[in-house]
Design an enzyme around this catalytic site. Structure first.
Site, short mmCIF file in Angstrom:
data_model
loop_
_atom_site.label_atom_id
_atom_site.label_comp_id
_atom_site.label_asym_id
_atom_site.label_seq_id
_atom_site.Cartn_x
_atom_site.Cartn_y
_atom_site.Cartn_z
N ASP A 311 0.80 -1.22 0.00
CA ASP A 311 0.00 0.00 0.00
C ASP A 311 0.84 1.28 0.00
OD1 ASP A 311 0.99 -0.44 2.52
OD2 ASP A 311 -0.84 0.14 3.57
N GLU A 381 16.02 8.50 -32.73
CA GLU A 381 16.87 7.79 -33.68
C GLU A 381 16.10 7.52 -34.98
OE1 GLU A 381 18.78 4.38 -31.90
OE2 GLU A 381 18.94 5.37 -29.96
N TYR A 449 29.27 4.33 -30.75
CA TYR A 449 29.36 2.87 -30.74
C TYR A 449 28.35 2.35 -31.75
CZ TYR A 449 25.86 4.20 -27.19
OH TYR A 449 24.84 4.82 -26.52
N ASP A 450 28.34 1.05 -31.97
CA ASP A 450 27.44 0.44 -32.97
C ASP A 450 27.70 0.94 -34.40
OD1 ASP A 450 26.27 -0.95 -30.93
OD2 ASP A 450 24.47 0.28 -30.82
#
Length: 606
Positions: A311, A381, A449-450
Site C-alpha cells: 500500500d 533515432e 558505438y554500434d
C-alpha cells in the site's frame, strides 16, 4: 487496485515506511451518523500527502458528504483526487465526486491530496456536524526536527545533532534513521552512531514522536562519508559521468538500482539516464508502468534495505532511484524518451512541439515522482533520417523540438539528447539542425558505438566503436573522432559533447582471420541477442587478442568480437579530455562487472 494510479509524494529525500505517519484530526462533539478521520500518509519536509476517510456509522444511507477543515497559514492543498477540494482563505472544503457520494451503513470512502507546508487540519466538520464520533481529544503530530549535522566522523562512527521538533503536547523522543532504517530511539537531540564501515556513504534523517505516540515528518537528510577504507571519498570533478539504467534490466538480467551501490558505481557517476519512456501519439508516455512505479522490491533488492509494502504510494524503479538519490545526493537522474524502438513517435511530436513538451513536462513532473527526476533526455533515432523507420520531418524539426522542451522545462531542469555519431559526408549529423538545437540543450550524448556489427552478416569484421579511422575501415566517417569533429565544425561547443562507451561487444561467427577485415558467416551467439554480448561475459569467455583504432578485439575459435576494456576506455577518456569534451556516458550499467570495473575506468581517467 485503483489507488495505485493516484498522485503520491514529491520532493522526498527518502522513502519512509508508512507506519508511524498517521495523525488524526482534532475531534469536536461526537457525530451520530458519520465520522471523518485524517491521516498524513507521507511527508517530505516541504510538503506531504494527506488522506481523509469518511465512514457511515449510522443506520441509513448517506447520499452525499462534505468535509471541511482549517489549515494554519502556510499549509495548503496543491492537488487532490476522489473529491473536489476548494478553499476560502485557510478554510478548506472537500465534496464527494459523482461516483462516491453514496455510503451505505458501515461503508467508508477515502479521498486524498498533496499538500504544501507542514500544518495539520483543525476544526473539522462533516456535513456541518462533528467529524469524530468519539469524545476523546486528539492532538497534532509533532513537526519535523531540524536537519541533522554531522561531526566527529571516523572510520566507524559519526556524531549527529539536530534542533528540536515542536508539539502541542510535548515531544517524547526521536527516531534516528540511517539509510531509511531506524537505528536508535533517543530522548535527546543528539546521537553517536557506531559500528559503521570505513570509506562508506550513509544518509541520516530524524523523526520526532510526541507523548501521544504520534510520529511527525522526517527531517531533511545529511550525507556522511566515513573515513578510511580502500578508496577516498568520491570526487566527481566537473566532467559528466553518466550511465543508462534500463527499466527492463530488472527482469531477465536481474539488475536492480541497488546494484549501482553494491558495485561501487554510484559513488563514481554524476548522472543516470532512465531508459526509456515511450513517445506515442505525439506525447511522452510511460514505458513499462510495472517496472517504473509498481513492482515491489524485497528488502535484499532494495537500496534502503527495506521491503516495499503493498500500500505504499510509490514502488518500482522510481522509488529505488529516490532511495539512491537520498544516499548519493550528488547524482542527477534524467528520464530518457524514445530509443531505437520508440523513436517512431517523434514525427508526430515534431508536428506540434509545444504540445509534446507540455506532455513530457506533465509526466516527468508528476507529483508521484517529481523529486526523482532532474530533467529529460531525448533519444530520437533519427531526426530527418532513417533508423528502425525513416523520418521526414525536415532538418528544422529537431531544433524546434528542443527549443520547445527548454521553454517548458526552464533553466532549472536538465534538457539533453542522445545523438547519432555518423560523421560521414552527407550522413545523419548533416540531416538535422543539431547546431541550432545545441543552444537549448545541456549536452549531447553522442552514440559513438554500434558503427559496425553482424547486421552485415558476412562482415567484414570491424570494431563497433573505433576512436579513430584505420586502414580498411568499412565506412569512412564512422569513428568517434569524425563525429566529434563534425559536430564542432558545425558550431556545437566541445563541452556540450559527451563521448559514448558501450559496455558490451559486437561479434561475428565463422571467422578465421584474427585481424579486422575478415569474412564471417553470421552473428556470434549472445546471451540475450545474436551478435551482442556483455563485457562481463566477454572478458573471460573471449579475452582481447589485439587493439585497433583505440578499441579491443578478440578472436576465439570461430568467433570475432570487438569491445572496450578498462585499458581502451582509459585511452578514450584521455582523448576526450584533450578534446575538451564535456564528459562521457555509457550504455548500460548491467554490462559491467559486479565490481564496476568499466565505470571505474571512466571515473579514474576522465
Amino acid at each position: 487496485m485503483r489507488f495505485r494510479h493516484r498522485a503520491a509524494a514529491g520532493f522526498a529525500t527518502l522513502l519512509l515506511p508508512l507506519a508511524g505517519l498517521v495523525g488524526l484530526a482534532s475531534p469536536a462533539q461526537a457525530a451520530t451518523t458519520a465520522t471523518a478521520t485524517y491521516a498524513k500518509t507521507q511527508d517530505w519536509g516541504t510538503g506531504f500527502e494527506g488522506k481523509w476517510t469518511v465512514k457511515n456509522t449510522g443506520t441509513t444511507t448517506i447520499s452525499s458528504w462534505t468535509v471541511e477543515w482549517d489549515f494554519p497559514s502556510g499549509t495548503s492543498v496543491t492537488s487532490a483526487w476522489d473529491a473536489d477540494v476548494t478553499s476560502s482563505g485557510t478554510h478548506w472544503t472537500a465534496r464527494n465526486k459523482s461516483y462516491n457520494g453514496s455510503l451505505a451503513p458501515g461503508a467508508s470512502v477515502s479521498f486524498g491530496f498533496n499538500g504544501a507546508g507542514s500544518g495539520s487540519p483543525s476544526n473539522c466538520k462533516l456535513n456541518n456536524d462533528s467529524c469524530d464520533g468519539t469524545t476523546v481529544p486528539g492532538d497534532a503530530s509533532p513537526s519535523a526536527p531540524g536537519t541533522p549535522t554531522a561531526s566527529g566522523v571516523t572510520d566507524t562512527s559519526v556524531k549527529l545533532a539536530w534542533s528540536a521538533a515542536t508539539d502541542d503536547k510535548g515531544v517524547k523522543n526521536y527516531d534516528v534513521l540511517r539509510d531509511g532504517t531506524k537505528v536508535a530511539t533517543v530522548t535527546t537531540t543528539s546521537y553517536t552512531d557506531t559500528g559503521l564501515t570505513a570509506g562508506t556513504d550513509y544518509s541520516y534523517t530524524v523523526q520526532a514522536r510526541d507523548t501521544a505516540g504520534q510520529t511527525g515528518p522526517v527531517s531533511a537528510a545529511v550525507a556522511v562519508h566515513t573515513t578510511g577504507g580502500t578508496t577516498p571519498p568520491p570526487t566527481t570533478g566537473s566532467k559528466v559521468k553518466l550511465g543508462y539504467f534500463t527499466e527492463w534490466g530488472i527482469y531477465g538480467r536481474n539488475y536492480n538500482v541497488k546494484n549501482l551501490v553494491t558495485s561501487g558505481s554510484a559513488a563514481k557517476i554524476t548522472h543516470i539516464n532512465y531508459a526509456f519512456g515511450n513517445v506515442t501519439n505525439g506525447q511522452c508516455a510511460i514505458g513499462d508502468s510495472y517496472a517504473d512505479y509498481d513492482k515491489a522490491f524485497t528488502a535484499d533488492q532494495s537500496v534502503s534495505g527495506v521491503a516495499d509494502t503493498w500500500d505504499q504510494p510509490l514502488r518500482g524503479n522510481f522509488n529505488q532511484l529516490r532511495q539512491l538519490k537520498a544516499k548519493y545526493p550528488n547524482i542527477k537522474v534524467l528520464w530518457s524518451f524514445g530509443g531505437w524502438t520508440w523513436s517512431g513517435g517523434f514525427a508526430q511530436a515534431a508536428a506540434n512541439p509545444t504540445a509534446f513538451a507540455q506532455s513530457c513536462y506533465n509526466l516527468v513532473e508528476d507529483p508521484r515522482w517529481a523529486d526523482v527526476f532532474d530533467g529529460i533526455d531525448i533519444d530520437w533515432e533519427y531526426p530527418n533520417a532513417c533508423g528502425l523507420s525513416c523520418d521526414t520531418s525536415g532538418a528544422a524539426a529537431y531544433r524546434n523540438l528542443m527549443q520547445a522542451l527548454r521553454a517548458k522545462f526552464g533553466t532549472g531542469n536538465l534538457v539533453t539528447a542522445a545523438t547519432t555519431a555518423d560523421g560521414s559526408s552527407g550522413g545523419k549529423i548533416d540531416a538535422a539542425d543539431y547546431a541550432g538545437a545545441a543552444q537549448y540543450v545541456d549536452w549531447y550524448n553522442v552514440m559513438t558505438y554500434d558503427f559496425f556489427g553482424a547486421w552485415a552478416a558476412q562482415g567484414p569484421t570491424a570494431p563497433h566503436s573505433p576512436l579513430t579511422s584505420y586502414s580498411g575501415i568499412p565506412t569512412a566517417g564512422f569513428t568517434t573522432a569524425d563525429a566529434m569533429a563534425k559536430f564542432k565544425a558545425k558550431g556545437v561547443p566541445a563541452n556540450k559533447l559527451l563521448i559514448g562507451i558501450g559496455f558490451y561487444g559486437r561479434g561475428w561467427t565463422g571467422v578465421t582471420q584474427d585481424a579486422p577485415g575478415g569474412t564471417a558467416t553470421g552473428a556470434a551467439a549472445g546471451t540475450y541477442e545474436q551478435g551482442i554480448e556483455d563485457y562481463k561475459v566477454l572478458k573471460t569467455s573471449c579475452p582481447a587478442t589485439g587493439t585497433i583504432a583505440g578499441t579491443a578485439y578478440a578472436h576465439c575459435g570461430s568467433n570475432w568480437w570487438s569491445y572496450d576494456t578498462p585499458a581502451t576506455i582509459a585511452g578514450k577518456m584521455t582523448w576526450a579530455r584533450n578534446q575538451g569534451l564535456g564528459g562521457a556516458f555509457f550504455w548500460e550499467f548491467s554490462g559491467d562487472t559486479s565490481n564496476g570495473e568499466l565505470v571505474s575506468a571512466i571515473s579514474n581517467n576522465l
